[in-house]
Scaffold this active site. Structure first.
Site: not given
Ligand SMILES: Nc1c(NC[C@H](O)[C@H](O)[C@H](O)CO)[nH]c(=O)[nH]c1=O
Ligand SMILES: CC(=O)[C@@H](O)COP(=O)(O)O
Length: 223
Positions: A89, A123-125, A153, A155, A180, A194
């Site tokens: 991502f 990153s969640f994975e 959002t 998220h 990290f 960065r």
């Molecule tokens: N928005 C970003 C994500 N979102 C995806 C999550 O990491 C994950 O893959 C999804 O929620 C399914 O489990 N991931 C990033 O690494 N960076 C972002 O900005």
């Molecule tokens: C970090 C995220 O998940 C973000 O990039 C997703 O974007 P949004 O909050 O506009 O759905």
């Protein structure tokens, strides 16, 4: 066996016979320091210097005078093996972070075959894979690379916080240093800066941290 108040000077020997309770009067010990040390009565006075230098005698004063300092070496990387978990991502960013990390490993003489790159969706994975790799016992350190960039959002908070706590727990549960290297940015511009821009390359920095931690564990903290 008697407990004795003390001025914070105590010598700990394996076959110890007198209980010494260190008190806060020692300038070296924290206010709340209360620890029962036991040692032969005749060691209450300062033991012979040659004795305190042996492996078995620990005197807080001597320890403070001749502290042991353990630190990982970034110049002794022979045989150290690394895994790099990279989120796809925002891969325009994470690919640059990864490149910085790989260049750093090379710069510090880590062989290419001693670095394994594992790609994940986001990153969640990262944490579950980092934990799996850590528990495999095949790596001295796990470098985690991602780029979480705020959207419209909340998220962002869920992903960023989960990645951070997840990588922390992966290290704690596996006993292998998990570094990290995940950017958490409010904008793409911050991330670009960065990932090789004017703020440097955080992937390269994290790789150096991984090398030091791998060396610390391998050379100083092994069971
Ligand atoms: N928005 C970003 C994500 N979102 C995806 C999550 O990491 C994950 O893959 C999804 O929620 C399914 O489990 N991931 C990033 O690494 N960076 C972002 O900005
Ligand atoms: C970090 C995220 O998940 C973000 O990039 C997703 O974007 P949004 O909050 O506009 O759905």
């Amino acid at each position: 066996m008697s407990s004795l108040g003390a001025t914070g000077i105590g010598h700990l020997l394996p076959s110890t016979s007198v209980a010494l309770r260190t008190t806060k009067s020692s300038q070296f010990l924290p206010e709340t320091a209360t620890k029962t040390l036991t040692f032969p009565f005749h060691f209450l006075r300062a033991p012979p210097a040659d004795l305190v230098r042996t492996r078995n005698v620990r005197s807080p004063v001597v320890v403070f005078a001749g502290n042991r300092h353990l630190v990982g070496s970034v110049t002794n990387t022979k045989g150290l093996r690394f895994a790099v978990v990279v989120a796809r991502f925002n891969e325009i960013i994470t690919n640059s972070l990864l490149e910085g990390a790989l260049q750093t490993f090379k710069q510090y003489s880590v062989k290419e075959e001693d670095v394994t790159v594992v790609k994940v969706p986001g990153s969640f994975e990262i944490p579950v894979v980092a934990q799996k790799l850590g528990r495999s016992g095949a790596y001295n350190a796990i470098l985690c690379i991602g780029a979480v960039i705020r959207g419209d959002t909340t998220h962002y908070d869920a992903v960023a916080n989960s990645a951070a706590s997840g990588v922390l727990n992966a290290g704690l549960s596996s006993g292998v240093p998990c570094v990290f290297g995940v950017l958490t940015c409010d904008s793409m511009e911050q991330a670009i800066n960065r990932a090789g821009g004017k703020s440097g390359n955080k992937g390269a920095e994290a790789a150096l941290t991984a090398i030091e931690m791998a060396s610390l564990f391998e050379h100083h903290l092994k069971k």
